[in-house]
Design an enzyme around this catalytic site. Sequence first.
Site, mmCIF file in Angstrom:
data_model
loop_
_atom_site.group_PDB
_atom_site.id
_atom_site.type_symbol
_atom_site.label_atom_id
_atom_site.label_comp_id
_atom_site.label_asym_id
_atom_site.label_seq_id
_atom_site.Cartn_x
_atom_site.Cartn_y
_atom_site.Cartn_z
ATOM 1 N N ASN A 103 -0.646 -7.907 -2.313
ATOM 2 C CA ASN A 103 0.592 -8.461 -2.687
ATOM 3 C C ASN A 103 -0.119 -8.341 -4.629
ATOM 4 O OD1 ASN A 103 2.615 -9.087 -1.203
ATOM 5 N ND2 ASN A 103 2.735 -10.555 -0.703
ATOM 6 N N VAL A 104 0.856 -7.957 -4.995
ATOM 7 C CA VAL A 104 0.662 -7.740 -6.774
ATOM 8 C C VAL A 104 1.262 -8.794 -7.260
ATOM 9 C CG1 VAL A 104 -0.125 -4.799 -6.701
ATOM 10 C CG2 VAL A 104 2.270 -6.252 -6.919
ATOM 11 N N ASP A 105 2.099 -9.582 -7.185
ATOM 12 C CA ASP A 105 2.866 -10.661 -7.578
ATOM 13 C C ASP A 105 1.328 -11.874 -8.108
ATOM 14 O OD1 ASP A 105 4.330 -11.074 -4.838
ATOM 15 O OD2 ASP A 105 3.067 -12.897 -5.243
ATOM 16 N N HIS A 113 -5.262 -5.096 -3.586
ATOM 17 C CA HIS A 113 -4.148 -3.851 -4.470
ATOM 18 C C HIS A 113 -3.960 -3.974 -5.701
ATOM 19 C CE1 HIS A 113 -2.241 -2.890 0.200
ATOM 20 N NE2 HIS A 113 -3.416 -2.463 0.040
ATOM 21 N N CYS A 151 -4.333 2.243 -25.486
ATOM 22 C CA CYS A 151 -5.349 1.356 -25.297
ATOM 23 C C CYS A 151 -6.046 1.254 -26.591
ATOM 24 C CB CYS A 151 -6.313 2.721 -24.860
ATOM 25 S SG CYS A 151 -7.819 2.016 -24.422
ATOM 26 N N ASN A 160 6.579 -12.773 11.028
ATOM 27 C CA ASN A 160 7.694 -11.127 10.346
ATOM 28 C C ASN A 160 8.426 -11.273 11.386
ATOM 29 O OD1 ASN A 160 7.873 -8.409 9.784
ATOM 30 N ND2 ASN A 160 6.058 -8.069 9.161
ATOM 31 N N PRO A 161 9.695 -10.997 11.043
ATOM 32 C CA PRO A 161 11.146 -11.312 11.679
ATOM 33 C C PRO A 161 10.804 -9.655 12.541
ATOM 34 C CG PRO A 161 11.483 -11.140 8.330
ATOM 35 C CD PRO A 161 10.139 -10.974 9.673
HETATM 36 C C1 BV8 Z 1 -6.773 5.433 0.194
HETATM 37 C C2 BV8 Z 1 -0.140 -2.055 -4.886
HETATM 38 C C3 BV8 Z 1 -9.253 5.954 -0.142
HETATM 39 C C4 BV8 Z 1 0.973 -0.530 -6.003
HETATM 40 C C5 BV8 Z 1 0.275 -0.813 -2.921
HETATM 41 C C6 BV8 Z 1 -5.005 6.268 6.979
HETATM 42 C C7 BV8 Z 1 -3.514 6.088 7.645
HETATM 43 C C8 BV8 Z 1 -2.869 6.384 7.782
HETATM 44 C C9 BV8 Z 1 -2.887 6.545 6.283
HETATM 45 C C10 BV8 Z 1 -3.909 6.467 5.302
HETATM 46 C C11 BV8 Z 1 -5.170 5.226 5.829
HETATM 47 N N1 BV8 Z 1 -5.964 5.273 4.970
HETATM 48 C C12 BV8 Z 1 -5.381 5.919 3.436
HETATM 49 C C13 BV8 Z 1 -4.024 5.833 4.667
HETATM 50 C C14 BV8 Z 1 -3.320 6.200 2.723
HETATM 51 C C15 BV8 Z 1 -2.501 5.456 2.378
HETATM 52 C C16 BV8 Z 1 -1.950 5.092 3.105
HETATM 53 O O1 BV8 Z 1 -1.489 3.497 3.452
HETATM 54 N N2 BV8 Z 1 -0.780 5.555 3.312
HETATM 55 C C17 BV8 Z 1 0.688 4.545 4.070
HETATM 56 C C18 BV8 Z 1 1.273 4.253 4.112
HETATM 57 C C19 BV8 Z 1 1.341 6.307 5.234
HETATM 58 N N3 BV8 Z 1 -3.079 4.446 1.396
HETATM 59 C C20 BV8 Z 1 -3.827 4.701 0.303
HETATM 60 O O2 BV8 Z 1 -3.707 5.489 -0.433
HETATM 61 C C21 BV8 Z 1 -5.128 3.437 -0.452
HETATM 62 N N4 BV8 Z 1 -5.798 3.891 -0.542
HETATM 63 O O3 BV8 Z 1 -7.124 5.296 1.339
HETATM 64 O O4 BV8 Z 1 -7.627 5.216 -0.538
HETATM 65 C C22 BV8 Z 1 -9.633 7.075 -1.499
HETATM 66 C C23 BV8 Z 1 -10.793 6.378 -0.773
HETATM 67 C C24 BV8 Z 1 -11.864 6.966 -1.813
HETATM 68 C C25 BV8 Z 1 -11.858 7.025 -2.891
HETATM 69 C C26 BV8 Z 1 -9.971 8.038 -3.064
HETATM 70 C C27 BV8 Z 1 -9.350 7.211 -2.115
HETATM 71 C C28 BV8 Z 1 -4.105 2.431 -1.687
HETATM 72 C C29 BV8 Z 1 -2.656 2.083 -0.760
HETATM 73 C C30 BV8 Z 1 -3.394 0.986 -1.963
HETATM 74 C C31 BV8 Z 1 -2.021 1.321 -1.877
HETATM 75 N N5 BV8 Z 1 -1.043 0.383 -3.212
HETATM 76 N N6 BV8 Z 1 0.804 -2.021 -3.857
HETATM 77 C C32 BV8 Z 1 1.910 -1.208 -6.230
HETATM 78 O O5 BV8 Z 1 2.633 -2.499 -5.616
HETATM 79 O O6 BV8 Z 1 2.880 -0.547 -6.332
HETATM 80 S S1 BV8 Z 1 0.665 -0.401 -1.033
HETATM 81 C C33 BV8 Z 1 1.807 -1.448 -0.843
HETATM 82 O O7 BV8 Z 1 2.612 -1.014 0.165
HETATM 83 C C34 BV8 Z 1 1.886 -2.633 -1.606
HETATM 84 O O8 BV8 Z 1 0.810 -4.094 -1.899
HETATM 85 C C35 BV8 Z 1 2.515 -4.029 -0.232
HETATM 86 O O9 BV8 Z 1 2.404 -4.755 -0.142
HETATM 87 C C36 BV8 Z 1 1.895 -2.931 0.704
HETATM 88 C C37 BV8 Z 1 1.909 -3.166 2.267
HETATM 89 O O10 BV8 Z 1 3.175 -3.288 1.853
HETATM 90 P P1 BV8 Z 1 3.579 -4.362 2.666
HETATM 91 O O11 BV8 Z 1 3.009 -5.437 2.098
HETATM 92 O O12 BV8 Z 1 3.501 -4.798 4.056
HETATM 93 O O13 BV8 Z 1 5.223 -4.806 2.567
HETATM 94 P P2 BV8 Z 1 6.266 -3.321 3.131
HETATM 95 O O14 BV8 Z 1 7.404 -3.699 1.833
HETATM 96 O O15 BV8 Z 1 5.697 -2.647 3.110
HETATM 97 O O16 BV8 Z 1 6.179 -4.690 4.175
HETATM 98 C C38 BV8 Z 1 7.544 -6.223 4.831
HETATM 99 C C39 BV8 Z 1 7.085 -6.840 5.932
HETATM 100 O O17 BV8 Z 1 7.479 -7.769 5.548
HETATM 101 C C40 BV8 Z 1 8.061 -5.877 6.524
HETATM 102 O O18 BV8 Z 1 7.528 -5.682 7.807
HETATM 103 C C41 BV8 Z 1 9.186 -7.119 7.044
HETATM 104 O O19 BV8 Z 1 9.169 -7.125 8.235
HETATM 105 C C42 BV8 Z 1 8.613 -8.087 6.303
HETATM 106 N N7 BV8 Z 1 9.050 -9.456 5.843
HETATM 107 C C43 BV8 Z 1 10.535 -8.964 5.500
HETATM 108 N N8 BV8 Z 1 11.715 -9.966 4.935
HETATM 109 C C44 BV8 Z 1 9.989 -11.413 5.069
HETATM 110 C C45 BV8 Z 1 8.801 -10.418 5.745
HETATM 111 N N9 BV8 Z 1 8.563 -10.695 6.648
HETATM 112 C C46 BV8 Z 1 8.266 -12.731 6.984
HETATM 113 N N10 BV8 Z 1 8.748 -13.075 6.007
HETATM 114 C C47 BV8 Z 1 10.366 -12.138 5.316
HETATM 115 N N11 BV8 Z 1 10.965 -13.630 4.677
HETATM 116 ZN ZN ZN Z 2 -8.892 3.356 -23.307
#
Ligand code: BV8
Ligand code: ZN
Length: 262
Positions: free
Chosen positions: A110-112, A127, A163, A229-230
């Site tokens: 999380n970013v918060d 992140h 900047c 997780n729900p």
């Molecule tokens: C990278 C900051 C390489 C920004 C975020 C391997 C396989 C597949 C894909 C990839 C892979 N390797 C890399 C990739 C590509 C990509 C990726 O993962 N794509 C996926 C989505 C297909 N990854 C990247 O691009 C990463 N970088 O690999 O770079 C590289 C290396 C060298 C040089 C160059 C490049 C970067 C990923 C980071 C992206 N940034 N955040 C912003 O916030 O705006 S990610 C973003 O998603 C948030 O941080 C968030 O936290 C994160 C993940 O999501 P979750 O936290 O899981 O949240 P989400 O909303 O998805 O789900 C919420 C969950 O909570 C649900 O399960 C829900 O059921 C549950 N829930 C709901 N209510 C509750 C609850 N649980 C408990 N209580 C509740 N009440």
């Molecule tokens: Zn600068």
Amino acid sequence: MQDAQARDVLRDALRRAPRGRTPHIVVFTGAGVSAESGIPTFRDALTGLWERFDAQQLATPEAFLRDPPLVWGWYEWRRMRAMQASPNAAHAAIAALEAGPARITVVTQNVDDLHERAGSRAPVHLHGSLFAPRCFDCDEPATPGRCMPEEPEGGRRLAPPACARCGGPVRPGVVWFGEPLPERALAAAFDAAAACDVLFSVGASSLVHPAAQVPVVAKEAGALVVQVNPNATPLDPVADLNVRGPAAIALPPLLAACAGRD
Ligand code: BV8
Ligand code: ZN
């Protein structure tokens, strides 16, 4: 599995920590841990100005370069929502662990700043953070806005500041899709996962990589993995315990059992 059984399993896992070594617990969190604080998760549809976008499209350097005010306005609106939010009972229970007998490592996607505001001393941000803006061109840190942004409820386009050093556009201090994670943070997360006795995965969809590997590393190293997780996630078959429920309700009793307070 009943709650009482889950608590027994947790206590046994912590007792198994080799004699003399302090038991080590990792708490790995995703956007779901902040859901009950009113912060939309990444899975939730975007609203207002951004409702026709997918978060994964906007959280990229390409989107920022294409339309800096659209993306900067989104992050300022999210920073406002984070500042308006309060930590919930899950954040508090995680922070309270640090007063207990075990060694605690908090790793968050999380970013918060709700873990910090609940009292967690040094959460590992995989992140980045909404509160660490920097220059897109020269990486010069920009002063994080600590005053509450006055963004309209539906959001607005907002030109990023320039900047102070080179005049380039200031960007949010988060890791966008396609960008590498901070090396030290990722290494710290994998090291803690490989060394811990218990790992909790809380509110994480387990869909974003490489962060989603952290609980898998813990499992492969022999830790007990508990998921809160729900909904089902790809971590279900890996986790030893899948606790279906919202974090603020389901997590505190489990963590109390770890701190011997139940
Ligand atoms: C990278 C900051 C390489 C920004 C975020 C391997 C396989 C597949 C894909 C990839 C892979 N390797 C890399 C990739 C590509 C990509 C990726 O993962 N794509 C996926 C989505 C297909 N990854 C990247 O691009 C990463 N970088 O690999 O770079 C590289 C290396 C060298 C040089 C160059 C490049 C970067 C990923 C980071 C992206 N940034 N955040 C912003 O916030 O705006 S990610 C973003 O998603 C948030 O941080 C968030 O936290 C994160 C993940 O999501 P979750 O936290 O899981 O949240 P989400 O909303 O998805 O789900 C919420 C969950 O909570 C649900 O399960 C829900 O059921 C549950 N829930 C709901 N209510 C509750 C609850 N649980 C408990 N209580 C509740 N009440
Ligand atoms: Zn600068």
